[in-house]
Design a protein around this motif. Structure first.
Motif, PDB file in Angstrom:
ATOM      1  N   ASP A   1       0.931  -1.217   0.028  1.00 13.23           N
ATOM      2  CA  ASP A   1       0.012  -0.025  -0.138  1.00 13.23           C
ATOM      3  C   ASP A   1       0.886   1.377   0.212  1.00 13.23           C
ATOM      4  OD1 ASP A   1       0.872   0.660   2.789  1.00 13.23           O
ATOM      5  OD2 ASP A   1      -0.972  -0.298   3.400  1.00 13.23           O
TER       6      ASP A   1
ATOM      7  N   LYS B   1       4.235   7.269   2.262  1.00 15.69           N
ATOM      8  CA  LYS B   1       3.682   8.564   3.011  1.00 15.69           C
ATOM      9  C   LYS B   1       4.680   8.769   4.025  1.00 15.69           C
ATOM     10  CE  LYS B   1      -1.122   8.828   2.123  1.00 15.69           C
ATOM     11  NZ  LYS B   1      -2.589   8.452   2.656  1.00 15.69           N
ATOM     12  N   SER B   2       4.902   7.739   4.752  1.00 18.94           N
ATOM     13  CA  SER B   2       5.952   7.740   5.869  1.00 18.94           C
ATOM     14  C   SER B   2       7.545   8.137   5.424  1.00 18.94           C
ATOM     15  CB  SER B   2       6.062   6.257   6.621  1.00 18.94           C
ATOM     16  OG  SER B   2       6.710   6.397   7.655  1.00 18.94           O
TER      17      SER B   2
ATOM     18  N   GLU C   1      -0.872  10.753  -3.529  1.00 25.90           N
ATOM     19  CA  GLU C   1      -1.479   9.185  -3.607  1.00 25.90           C
ATOM     20  C   GLU C   1      -1.569   8.596  -4.874  1.00 25.90           C
ATOM     21  OE1 GLU C   1      -4.509   9.687   0.345  1.00 25.90           O
ATOM     22  OE2 GLU C   1      -5.071  10.222  -1.867  1.00 25.90           O
TER      23      GLU C   1
ATOM     24  N   GLN D   1       1.546   3.386   2.385  1.00 25.73           N
ATOM     25  CA  GLN D   1       1.518   4.052   3.596  1.00 25.73           C
ATOM     26  C   GLN D   1       3.218   3.963   3.914  1.00 25.73           C
ATOM     27  OE1 GLN D   1      -0.399   5.009   5.779  1.00 25.73           O
ATOM     28  NE2 GLN D   1      -1.875   4.935   4.401  1.00 25.73           N
TER      29      GLN D   1
END
Length: 168
Positions: free
Chosen positions: A3, A8-9, A158, A5
């Motif tokens: 995904d 993003k992190s 995204e 995430q």
């Protein structure tokens, strides 16, 4: 499970590193913590891309090992020459910058790392603006069609990350 995430992190780690790097009165501790976040940023981008091609990522912080895995498994990631050439240094920053109280990241190395890891993120579209490949409406639609309907209304960031997941 792939995904966005980790991407993003990673981006947040980069922003944290830049903030610490630009602190008005930085000292060695600021630089060490900024270096740690740059290493984490790089590690998370690579691990995220590996997960997107179905690789079970080992519990390692060694950038060199992760880069070998990218090469063997064909992850959809552009490895810049600087990241490739400085993988050992980045790996060292993960633990040394946090646990070795005598360790000091050289400012000139941090100066270059901030710029080069920013370039690494940009080349891989890990940014707030829509990546070049998705400027074309057909390409954008192709990526969006890979997503469930409830995920299709997403930010440029995204969508850039989904591109990494579905470009192949």
């Amino acid at each position: 499970m792939c995904d966005i995430q980790l991407f993003k992190s990673a981006y947040v780690d980069y922003q944290a590193a830049v903030t610490l790097y630009r602190a008005p009165f930085p000292d060695e501790m600021f630089f060490n913590i900024a270096a740690y976040h740059l290493q984490q940023c790089t590690e998370k981008v690579i691990k995220g891309a590996l997960e997107c091609v179905g690789v079970t990522v080992p519990n390692t912080h060694r950038i060199t090992k992760l880069l070998q895995m990218v090469s063997h498994h064909g992850a959809n990631l552009i490895i810049t020459d600087w990241v490739d050439d400085h993988a050992e240094m980045l790996s060292e920053w993960e633990a040394e910058s946090r646990y070795n109280m005598d360790f000091v990241v050289e400012k000139r190395k941090l100066d270059k790392a901030v710029v080069e890891i920013g370039n690494f993120l940009e080349k891989n579209g890990i940014q707030d603006t829509l990546r070049t490949e998705l400027q074309n409406e057909a390409a954008r639609e192709a990526v969006l069609n890979c997503l469930p309907k409830e995920r299709r209304l997403c930010s440029a960031f995204e969508l850039n990350c989904y591109y990494i997941m579905f470009a192949k």
